[in-house]
Design a protein around this motif. Structure first.
Motif, PDB file in Angstrom:
ATOM      1  N   SER A 243      23.055  72.359  28.139  1.00 25.88           N
ATOM      2  CA  SER A 243      24.406  72.365  27.691  1.00 25.88           C
ATOM      3  C   SER A 243      24.682  73.890  26.640  1.00 25.88           C
ATOM      4  O   SER A 243      25.866  74.120  26.310  1.00 25.88           O
ATOM      5  N   ALA A 325      24.670  63.477  30.004  1.00 26.26           N
ATOM      6  CA  ALA A 325      25.901  63.219  29.102  1.00 26.26           C
ATOM      7  C   ALA A 325      25.712  61.949  28.204  1.00 26.26           C
ATOM      8  O   ALA A 325      26.127  61.840  27.255  1.00 26.26           O
ATOM      9  N   LEU A 326      25.362  60.767  28.565  1.00 19.95           N
ATOM     10  CA  LEU A 326      24.992  59.855  27.931  1.00 19.95           C
ATOM     11  C   LEU A 326      24.054  59.966  26.765  1.00 19.95           C
ATOM     12  O   LEU A 326      24.230  59.691  25.555  1.00 19.95           O
ATOM     13  N   GLN A 328      23.814  62.967  25.343  1.00 20.32           N
ATOM     14  CA  GLN A 328      24.488  63.812  24.365  1.00 20.32           C
ATOM     15  C   GLN A 328      25.485  62.827  23.431  1.00 20.32           C
ATOM     16  O   GLN A 328      25.682  63.062  22.164  1.00 20.32           O
ATOM     17  N   LYS A 329      26.035  61.732  24.008  1.00 14.19           N
ATOM     18  CA  LYS A 329      26.957  61.194  23.279  1.00 14.19           C
ATOM     19  C   LYS A 329      26.282  60.329  22.098  1.00 14.19           C
ATOM     20  O   LYS A 329      26.493  60.422  20.798  1.00 14.19           O
ATOM     21  N   ILE A 330      24.936  59.694  22.687  1.00 13.68           N
ATOM     22  CA  ILE A 330      24.265  58.842  21.693  1.00 13.68           C
ATOM     23  C   ILE A 330      23.621  59.788  20.487  1.00 13.68           C
ATOM     24  O   ILE A 330      23.891  59.528  19.355  1.00 13.68           O
ATOM     25  N   SER A 332      24.888  62.640  19.573  1.00 16.52           N
ATOM     26  CA  SER A 332      25.837  63.077  18.505  1.00 16.52           C
ATOM     27  C   SER A 332      26.307  61.936  17.521  1.00 16.52           C
ATOM     28  O   SER A 332      26.230  62.203  16.212  1.00 16.52           O
ATOM     29  N   GLU A 333      26.288  60.675  18.020  1.00 17.65           N
ATOM     30  CA  GLU A 333      26.552  59.563  17.118  1.00 17.65           C
ATOM     31  C   GLU A 333      25.263  59.471  15.929  1.00 17.65           C
ATOM     32  O   GLU A 333      25.421  58.839  15.064  1.00 17.65           O
TER      33      GLU A 333
END
Length: 460
Positions: A243, A325-326, A328-330, A332-333
């Protein structure tokens, strides 16, 4: 008159330095240029008739005075009172939040800063927790009493750099033991307390999180160091997803870009990109798994050179991008940036189903940066912050020839324990779970007991 908000800070004389620091943050972080400073002792009528600007917001730092009390009833602009006990960044953010009510652009900046503050607190919390005496004592006990897991007490079918493979009576299953061995330069450098459990449990976390995207080989985790998995025939391709424009190895996107490559694994790269900048989109950049050296390869070349069929490749490629992608989302949280990683896929030897195998988003297979400081670091042309694990390799480079010396020096105790702490910190940040320290002080004997029990269960 400018449409930008005009902020008037009203302060006691002893808060001048504090107010200047607040004003600096409002300018540099939020782009609020019109910040005026006056004394809380200034007569109210003078404040209401300022010649420079008409204030959009009055901010009282510290206790109210007769002047500020008059402003509350006479001024058409809102007035807020903030405690000077807050740090300057908190005060600046509170002021920016008020001003953001009338500015969508400022509102986005406020949201970003608020997110970064939260991410920074997550990092600080994890660092404090794993630096506590409880964690330090457990890691020291493991190291001093030689309780690290090496797998030496077991007869493995196949021994890797970090993972050992064991056959089970059920011919469709195998057991993988992730050890505490720390490899580098194709050598074992140290035995890092609890590292194997970190990697194994991190993968187990991600296998569960991503099961709805693609099935995986994990059947159970009977021990923090052991995973029971479906037997699969691995595809000879590593599915690397990136990324960011970064990396240091010969196959990395940044190394290739520096050398003039503008078509990387089938992706066209624009001129003028800089190290560590975010790519326009997540890129799948596969590499071959070859004995001599891996090499980057495009999707078309994978099919043309018959590494995989087009159908199998499509399944794996789509899954890799969705899992990333999943992730990255987790991440980031949880205060992290998942920068890049590698996946492996295989075909179930019994069912023929394509499964996600090996490890997922572990500190060894993935690059993580700290989200809270990324923007600032890149803007300054600096390397993003991370929970670095390379310092042990650097120590060996500085103290020996790790490729050619027959015997390597023993890694210093404090460095090994610090590496253990960083692995545990990453585990807790990634999973938001407490690391099961006290369950892991049984050493090789507990591992052997767990493996013996597993073998007995498999036979019954």
């Amino acid at each position: 008159m400018s449409s930008e908000p005009v902020i008037l800070l009203l302060i006691p004389h002893d808060l001048q330095t504090y107010a200047l620091a607040v004003g600096d943050i409002l300018l540099t972080r939020f782009g609020l240029r019109h910040v005026l400073i006056r004394s809380t002792q200034t007569p109210a009528d003078r404040l209401l008739l300022l010649p420079e600007h008409q204030p959009s917001l009055f901010v009282v730092l510290g206790p109210s005075t007769s002047s500020t009390s008059i402003l509350e009833t006479e001024s058409t602009a809102p007035i807020i009172t903030l405690s000077s006990a807050n740090d300057v960044a908190t005060t600046a953010l509170a002021i920016a939040k008020c001003c953001s009510l009338a500015s969508a652009v400022l509102r986005e900046t406020v949201q970003q800063v608020t997110l970064e503050n939260r991410q920074a607190r997550l990092v600080q919390d994890a660092q404090l927790r794993t630096s506590s005496p409880f964690y330090a004592n457990a890691m020291a006990t493991c190291y001093d009493q030689h309780l690290q897991i090496t797998g030496d007490s077991l007869q493995s079918t196949m021994r890797g750099k970090v993972r050992d493979r064991f056959e089970l009576p059920d011919k469709q299953l195998l057991a993988l033991v992730t050890t505490d061995r720390q490899s580098g330069f194709d050598r074992m450098l140290a035995k890092v307390p609890f590292k194997g459990a970190v990697l194994n449990l991190t993968s187990a976390f991600w296998f569960e999180q991503t099961r709805s995207i693609i099935p995986n080989h994990l059947v159970s985790v009977p021990h923090p160091y052991i995973s029971v998995c479906r037997k699969c025939k691995p595809f000879p391709i590593e599915f690397v997803v990136r990324s960011y424009m970064t990396g240091s190895t010969s196959t990395s996107i940044w190394s290739n870009y520096q050398n003039g490559v503008r078509n990387y694994c089938g992706h066209e790269l624009a001129d003028g990109m800089v190290k560590n900048q975010k790519l326009p989109t997540n890129l799948l950049t596969p590499t071959t798994k070859e004995e001599e050296h891996d090499r980057p390869i495009s999707m078309k070349e994978i099919v043309d050179e018959q590494w995989m069929t087009a159908e199998d490749l499509e399944v794996c490629a789509e899954a890799a991008l969705k899992v990333f992608a999943l992730g990255q989302k987790i991440a980031s949280e949880h205060g992290l940036i998942l920068v890049d990683t590698k996946y492996e896929f295989g075909r179930d030897e019994e069912t023929g189903e394509i499964l996600l195998i090996d490890e997922v988003h572990t500190p060894d297979s993935s690059r993580y940066w700290l989200a809270s400081t990324y923007q600032q670091k890149v803007a300054l042309g600096q390397e993003p912050d991370n929970i670095d694990k390379e310092f042990l390799r650097l120590w060996f480079r500085e103290n020996c020839d790790p490729y050619n010396d027959e015997v390597l020096p023993e890694a210093p105790r404090d460095l090994v324990l610090e590496l253990a702490r960083r692995y545990i910190t990453l585990y807790e940040m990634i999973t938001w779970k407490d690391f099961p320290l006290m369950e892991l002080l049984g050493g090789e004997s507990s591992l052997k007991e767990a493996m013996d029990s597993l073998l007995q269960e498999s036979q019954s």
